[in-house]
Enzyme design. Structure first.
Site, PDB file in Angstrom:
ATOM      1  NE  ARG A   1      -1.076   2.471   2.945  1.00  0.00           N
ATOM      2  CZ  ARG A   1      -0.513   3.574   3.439  1.00  0.00           C
ATOM      3  NH1 ARG A   1      -0.450   4.677   2.737  1.00  0.00           N
ATOM      4  NH2 ARG A   1       0.028   3.567   4.664  1.00  0.00           N
TER       5      ARG A   1
ATOM      6  CB  CYS B   1       2.722  10.224   1.337  1.00  0.00           C
ATOM      7  SG  CYS B   1       1.011  10.818   1.447  1.00  0.00           S
TER       8      CYS B   1
ATOM      9  CG  ASN C   1       6.927   3.323   4.059  1.00  0.00           C
ATOM     10  OD1 ASN C   1       6.495   3.519   2.937  1.00  0.00           O
ATOM     11  ND2 ASN C   1       6.247   3.598   5.145  1.00  0.00           N
TER      12      ASN C   1
HETATM   13  C1  LIG Z   1     -11.060  11.416   1.806  1.00  0.00           C
HETATM   14  C2  LIG Z   1     -11.333  11.766   0.356  1.00  0.00           C
HETATM   15  C3  LIG Z   1     -12.222  10.724  -0.283  1.00  0.00           C
HETATM   16  C4  LIG Z   1     -12.048  13.122   0.335  1.00  0.00           C
HETATM   17  O1  LIG Z   1     -12.130  13.599  -0.994  1.00  0.00           O
HETATM   18  P1  LIG Z   1     -13.167  14.741  -1.395  1.00  0.00           P
HETATM   19  O2  LIG Z   1     -12.901  15.063  -2.833  1.00  0.00           O
HETATM   20  O3  LIG Z   1     -13.093  15.844  -0.409  1.00  0.00           O
HETATM   21  O4  LIG Z   1     -14.540  14.002  -1.077  1.00  0.00           O
HETATM   22  P2  LIG Z   1     -15.785  13.534  -1.888  1.00  0.00           P
HETATM   23  O5  LIG Z   1     -16.638  12.876  -0.853  1.00  0.00           O
HETATM   24  O6  LIG Z   1     -16.332  14.710  -2.656  1.00  0.00           O
HETATM   25  O7  LIG Z   1     -15.258  12.419  -2.906  1.00  0.00           O
HETATM   26  C5  LIG Z   1     -14.683  12.699  -4.161  1.00  0.00           C
HETATM   27  C6  LIG Z   1     -14.970  11.550  -5.106  1.00  0.00           C
HETATM   28  O8  LIG Z   1     -14.404  10.341  -4.595  1.00  0.00           O
HETATM   29  C7  LIG Z   1     -15.439   9.378  -4.331  1.00  0.00           C
HETATM   30  N1  LIG Z   1     -15.066   8.727  -3.070  1.00  0.00           N
HETATM   31  C8  LIG Z   1     -15.007   9.264  -1.854  1.00  0.00           C
HETATM   32  N2  LIG Z   1     -14.556   8.367  -0.985  1.00  0.00           N
HETATM   33  C9  LIG Z   1     -14.326   7.235  -1.669  1.00  0.00           C
HETATM   34  C10 LIG Z   1     -13.836   5.964  -1.285  1.00  0.00           C
HETATM   35  N3  LIG Z   1     -13.497   5.682  -0.024  1.00  0.00           N
HETATM   36  N4  LIG Z   1     -13.719   5.025  -2.250  1.00  0.00           N
HETATM   37  C11 LIG Z   1     -14.060   5.288  -3.536  1.00  0.00           C
HETATM   38  N5  LIG Z   1     -14.521   6.498  -3.958  1.00  0.00           N
HETATM   39  C12 LIG Z   1     -14.649   7.441  -3.004  1.00  0.00           C
HETATM   40  C13 LIG Z   1     -16.721  10.187  -4.221  1.00  0.00           C
HETATM   41  O9  LIG Z   1     -17.834   9.376  -4.519  1.00  0.00           O
HETATM   42  C14 LIG Z   1     -16.458  11.248  -5.256  1.00  0.00           C
HETATM   43  O10 LIG Z   1     -16.619  10.692  -6.545  1.00  0.00           O
HETATM   44  P3  LIG Z   1     -17.166  11.567  -7.796  1.00  0.00           P
HETATM   45  O11 LIG Z   1     -18.538  11.989  -7.368  1.00  0.00           O
HETATM   46  O12 LIG Z   1     -16.220  12.730  -7.907  1.00  0.00           O
HETATM   47  O13 LIG Z   1     -17.111  10.611  -8.928  1.00  0.00           O
HETATM   48  C15 LIG Z   1     -10.015  11.919  -0.460  1.00  0.00           C
HETATM   49  O14 LIG Z   1      -9.329  13.021   0.047  1.00  0.00           O
HETATM   50  C16 LIG Z   1      -9.151  10.705  -0.396  1.00  0.00           C
HETATM   51  O15 LIG Z   1      -9.509   9.632  -0.877  1.00  0.00           O
HETATM   52  N6  LIG Z   1      -7.942  10.858   0.211  1.00  0.00           N
HETATM   53  C17 LIG Z   1      -7.021   9.754   0.377  1.00  0.00           C
HETATM   54  C18 LIG Z   1      -5.613  10.220   0.126  1.00  0.00           C
HETATM   55  C19 LIG Z   1      -4.655   9.079   0.353  1.00  0.00           C
HETATM   56  O16 LIG Z   1      -4.993   7.926   0.186  1.00  0.00           O
HETATM   57  N7  LIG Z   1      -3.407   9.414   0.732  1.00  0.00           N
HETATM   58  C20 LIG Z   1      -2.391   8.442   0.972  1.00  0.00           C
HETATM   59  C21 LIG Z   1      -2.620   7.637   2.210  1.00  0.00           C
HETATM   60  S1  LIG Z   1      -2.146   8.488   3.717  1.00  0.00           S
HETATM   61  C22 LIG Z   1      -0.478   8.130   3.871  1.00  0.00           C
HETATM   62  O17 LIG Z   1       0.123   7.625   2.952  1.00  0.00           O
HETATM   63  C23 LIG Z   1       0.190   8.395   5.187  1.00  0.00           C
HETATM   64  C24 LIG Z   1       0.410   7.129   6.000  1.00  0.00           C
HETATM   65  C25 LIG Z   1      -0.921   6.452   6.376  1.00  0.00           C
HETATM   66  O18 LIG Z   1       1.170   6.172   5.269  1.00  0.00           O
HETATM   67  C26 LIG Z   1       1.159   7.442   7.304  1.00  0.00           C
HETATM   68  C27 LIG Z   1       2.349   8.383   7.135  1.00  0.00           C
HETATM   69  O19 LIG Z   1       3.343   8.037   6.454  1.00  0.00           O
HETATM   70  O20 LIG Z   1       2.267   9.463   7.695  1.00  0.00           O
END
Ligand SMILES: CC(C)(COP(=O)([O-])OP(=O)([O-])OC[C@H]1O[C@@H](n2cnc3c(N)ncnc32)[C@H](O)[C@@H]1OP(=O)([O-])[O-])[C@@H](O)C(=O)NCCC(=O)NCCSC(=O)C[C@@](C)(O)CC(=O)[O-]
Length: 288
Positions: free
Chosen positions: A17, A242, A251
């Site tokens: 992931r 990220c 990582n």
């Molecule tokens: C939270 C949101 C969804 C807000 O995103 P948004 O644009 O504010 O929210 P939304 O509700 O308007 O959703 C946008 C679109 O995504 C769809 N949608 C909404 N949710 C989902 C879902 N779950 N699965 C599938 N589709 C989804 C939703 O239906 C919509 O579709 P459209 O109408 O435009 O066709 C977005 O910001 C997002 O997905 N962010 C994730 C970013 C991410 O994955 N980042 C990397 C992981 S974090 C990381 O790596 C750090 C970590 C964990 O490793 C620890 C560290 O190192 O610090």
């Protein structure tokens, strides 16, 4: 082969992931499945297989359900996925994930960049995930990013990290993974952070999640071990980054964490020979 001692330190393998989510090239689902299966054979008991996030935001994880459907599920292994909201949780549940993770930020700037909302609002989105997970009997892990410093907001106050960690645990997370997302940490900055955290949270509820940007992640693992932490996130062959954190590098490499654990005389339960096969696959996938 002689039987291995039960693990005293848990490796949470996040390569499939965290390692693959920010690659420019798209890794095919079959490649991700081969990597996860090789990790299962290596003895990992906790593998973060994918994330059920918006495919608009992270297209590299759009095949999450296909990946979950394709893996060979080894007995005793918990296959986990990130779920930022209820949509993500429902998709993860349908795909048969054994556990899920909500992910918050200790800095406002990264919360907006990564989740498009404030930290407080992200907790409001997690609440229904935690409630649904409780109802379904699915354990929820919490991540907290930018625990040392943030590319948008600068250094993070240890007290703020301790406070958000407590909130994640009170909300129902069984463990909080402390993300030094951009690999800014040194023993000098980690020490006061761990002191603040351990004042209110026992070490068995915390995990270290270090990125190796400056080559010091192994020192951070050492210090954390000395302070009582026994769970570390790591990524096979050091895959990682990220997409929403400028400057985030890979990582910490799983093998280098295993070396630190062995140097402390602690058992980890991973077969290093079989890990080499997972590393070979990881290298192949990243040359795509
Ligand atoms: C939270 C949101 C969804 C807000 O995103 P948004 O644009 O504010 O929210 P939304 O509700 O308007 O959703 C946008 C679109 O995504 C769809 N949608 C909404 N949710 C989902 C879902 N779950 N699965 C599938 N589709 C989804 C939703 O239906 C919509 O579709 P459209 O109408 O435009 O066709 C977005 O910001 C997002 O997905 N962010 C994730 C970013 C991410 O994955 N980042 C990397 C992981 S974090 C990381 O790596 C750090 C970590 C964990 O490793 C620890 C560290 O190192 O610090």
């Amino acid at each position: 082969m002689p039987p291995q001692a039960p693990p005293e330190v848990t490796l949470f393998e996040v390569g499939p992931r965290d390692g693959l989510q920010s690659r420019g090239g798209m890794v095919p689902a079959a490649g991700k499945i081969a990597l996860i299966d090789a990790l299962s054979r290596s003895g990992f008991r906790r593998i973060e297989a994918t994330s059920f996030v918006s495919p608009r935001w992270v297209p590299q994880m759009a095949d999450a359900a296909e990946v979950m459907a394709g893996i060979v599920r080894a007995p005793g292994v918990r296959y986990a996925a990130l779920t930022p909201n209820l949509t993500g949780f429902e998709r993860a549940l349908a795909a048969g994930c054994d556990e899920v993770a909500v992910f918050a930020s200790a800095s406002e700037g990264f919360s907006r960049a990564n989740l498009n909302c404030s930290i407080e609002d992200s907790f409001a989105r997690f609440a229904p995930v935690l409630e649904a997970a409780r109802g379904a009997g699915v354990p929820v892990r919490g991540y907290l990013s930018m625990v040392i410093s943030c590319p948008f907001d600068g250094p993070t106050a240890p007290g703020a990290v301790a406070g958000w960690t407590r909130r994640l645990i009170e909300a129902g997370c069984y463990e909080v993974s402390l993300g030094d997302t951009i690999g800014a940490g040194t023993p000098d900055t980690l020490e006061p952070l761990l002191a603040a955290l351990l004042d209110e949270t026992p070490p068995d509820r915390l995990a270290g999640h270090f990125h190796d940007t400056t080559g010091r992640a192994a020192e951070l693992v050492e210090l954390s071990l000395e302070r009582g932490l026994r769970t570390f996130d790591a990524s096979v062959a050091g895959l990682g980054g990220c997409p929403y954190a400028p400057g985030a590098r890979g990582n910490v490499d799983t093998r280098s964490v295993l070396e630190v654990i062995e140097a402390y005389g602690l058992a980890h339960g991973i077969d290093l020979g079989k890990l080499a096969e997972a590393e070979r696959i990881a290298h192949e996938l990243t040359s795509i």
